[in-house]
Design a protein around this motif. Structure first.
Motif, mmCIF file in Angstrom:
data_model
loop_
_atom_site.group_PDB
_atom_site.id
_atom_site.type_symbol
_atom_site.label_atom_id
_atom_site.label_comp_id
_atom_site.label_asym_id
_atom_site.label_seq_id
_atom_site.Cartn_x
_atom_site.Cartn_y
_atom_site.Cartn_z
ATOM 1 N N GLN A 7 -24.500 -1.449 22.675
ATOM 2 C CA GLN A 7 -24.487 -2.212 21.375
ATOM 3 C C GLN A 7 -24.797 -1.308 20.278
ATOM 4 O OE1 GLN A 7 -27.763 -5.214 21.265
ATOM 5 N NE2 GLN A 7 -26.069 -6.691 22.501
ATOM 6 N N LEU A 8 -25.246 -0.442 20.350
ATOM 7 C CA LEU A 8 -25.149 0.550 18.815
ATOM 8 C C LEU A 8 -24.187 1.508 18.807
ATOM 9 C CD1 LEU A 8 -29.037 1.767 19.592
ATOM 10 C CD2 LEU A 8 -27.931 0.441 18.230
ATOM 11 N N GLU A 14 -17.286 0.928 15.016
ATOM 12 C CA GLU A 14 -16.930 -0.411 13.966
ATOM 13 C C GLU A 14 -17.112 0.538 12.506
ATOM 14 O OE1 GLU A 14 -17.591 -5.002 12.131
ATOM 15 O OE2 GLU A 14 -18.006 -4.221 14.883
ATOM 16 N N TYR A 15 -18.716 1.304 12.360
ATOM 17 C CA TYR A 15 -18.682 1.613 11.069
ATOM 18 C C TYR A 15 -17.786 2.680 10.792
ATOM 19 C CZ TYR A 15 -20.817 4.886 7.564
ATOM 20 O OH TYR A 15 -21.818 5.499 6.822
ATOM 21 N N ALA A 16 -17.566 3.769 11.991
ATOM 22 C CA ALA A 16 -17.017 4.336 12.133
ATOM 23 C C ALA A 16 -15.247 4.430 11.318
ATOM 24 C CB ALA A 16 -17.269 5.877 12.798
ATOM 25 N N SER A 17 -15.390 3.436 12.020
ATOM 26 C CA SER A 17 -13.373 3.068 11.106
ATOM 27 C C SER A 17 -13.309 2.324 10.115
ATOM 28 C CB SER A 17 -13.137 1.237 12.502
ATOM 29 O OG SER A 17 -13.199 1.627 13.734
ATOM 30 N N GLY A 18 -13.896 2.348 9.470
ATOM 31 C CA GLY A 18 -13.836 1.745 8.305
ATOM 32 C C GLY A 18 -14.412 3.170 6.874
ATOM 33 N N VAL A 19 -15.568 3.989 7.542
ATOM 34 C CA VAL A 19 -15.401 5.176 6.583
ATOM 35 C C VAL A 19 -14.487 5.724 6.978
ATOM 36 C CG1 VAL A 19 -16.965 6.887 6.912
ATOM 37 C CG2 VAL A 19 -18.253 4.496 6.753
ATOM 38 N N TYR A 20 -13.721 5.945 8.368
ATOM 39 C CA TYR A 20 -12.520 6.629 8.359
ATOM 40 C C TYR A 20 -11.810 6.568 7.289
ATOM 41 C CZ TYR A 20 -8.931 9.791 11.117
ATOM 42 O OH TYR A 20 -8.050 10.063 11.816
ATOM 43 N N PHE A 42 -24.301 6.658 15.567
ATOM 44 C CA PHE A 42 -24.864 6.473 16.775
ATOM 45 C C PHE A 42 -26.455 7.275 16.834
ATOM 46 C CE2 PHE A 42 -24.874 6.901 21.733
ATOM 47 C CZ PHE A 42 -25.687 5.986 21.503
ATOM 48 N N ALA A 43 -26.224 8.591 16.777
ATOM 49 C CA ALA A 43 -27.493 9.149 16.024
ATOM 50 C C ALA A 43 -28.946 8.034 15.427
ATOM 51 C CB ALA A 43 -27.543 10.782 16.285
ATOM 52 N N GLN A 44 -28.146 8.053 14.522
ATOM 53 C CA GLN A 44 -29.325 7.576 13.154
ATOM 54 C C GLN A 44 -29.025 6.272 14.131
ATOM 55 O OE1 GLN A 44 -26.520 6.995 9.757
ATOM 56 N NE2 GLN A 44 -26.478 9.245 9.357
ATOM 57 N N LEU A 45 -28.743 5.128 14.504
ATOM 58 C CA LEU A 45 -29.071 3.773 14.605
ATOM 59 C C LEU A 45 -29.967 3.943 15.614
ATOM 60 C CD1 LEU A 45 -25.661 1.916 15.143
ATOM 61 C CD2 LEU A 45 -27.624 1.889 13.578
ATOM 62 N N ILE A 46 -30.010 5.230 16.780
ATOM 63 C CA ILE A 46 -31.094 5.216 17.574
ATOM 64 C C ILE A 46 -32.134 6.195 17.519
ATOM 65 C CG2 ILE A 46 -31.550 7.310 19.926
ATOM 66 C CD1 ILE A 46 -28.894 6.366 20.230
ATOM 67 N N VAL A 47 -32.199 6.799 16.176
ATOM 68 C CA VAL A 47 -33.457 7.149 15.900
ATOM 69 C C VAL A 47 -34.339 5.982 14.831
ATOM 70 C CG1 VAL A 47 -34.505 8.109 14.115
ATOM 71 C CG2 VAL A 47 -32.737 9.843 15.151
ATOM 72 N N ARG A 48 -33.400 5.216 14.370
ATOM 73 C CA ARG A 48 -34.116 4.057 13.864
ATOM 74 C C ARG A 48 -34.579 3.028 14.613
ATOM 75 N NH1 ARG A 48 -30.678 1.913 9.546
ATOM 76 N NH2 ARG A 48 -31.217 3.495 8.144
ATOM 77 N N GLU A 49 -33.734 2.692 15.642
ATOM 78 C CA GLU A 49 -34.788 2.192 15.975
ATOM 79 C C GLU A 49 -36.231 2.411 17.331
ATOM 80 O OE1 GLU A 49 -32.995 -1.406 19.959
ATOM 81 O OE2 GLU A 49 -32.297 -0.701 17.781
#
Length: 75
Positions: A7-8, A14-20, A42-49
């Protein structure tokens, strides 16, 4: 890899598609790398979790680290 990691990864993709697409328009294609954007998110999401889990440790688990491993399905 468990479902939460998938999921992450999907969320980061999905985030990268828009930003790219936004960055290509302003910075040019030679300066923007999709997988770098995706991997960073992805790394940010894992660290946040993990930070959320560590914060929840106020509930008294013996080890937040072991809970993080279990949460992500890592042995």
């Amino acid at each position: 890899m468990n479902e939460r990691i998938r999921q992450l990864a999907d969320q980061a993709h999905e985030y990268a598609s828009g930003v790219y697409n936004q960055r290509i328009a302003t910075e040019g294609p030679e300066n923007v790398f999709f997988y770098q954007i995706s991997n960073d998110k992805f790394a940010q999401l894992i660290v946040r979790e993990c930070a959320d889990i560590a914060t929840m440790n106020q509930h008294g688990w013996a080890s937040a680290g072991s809970y993080v491993l279990e949460h992500f399905g890592v042995e």
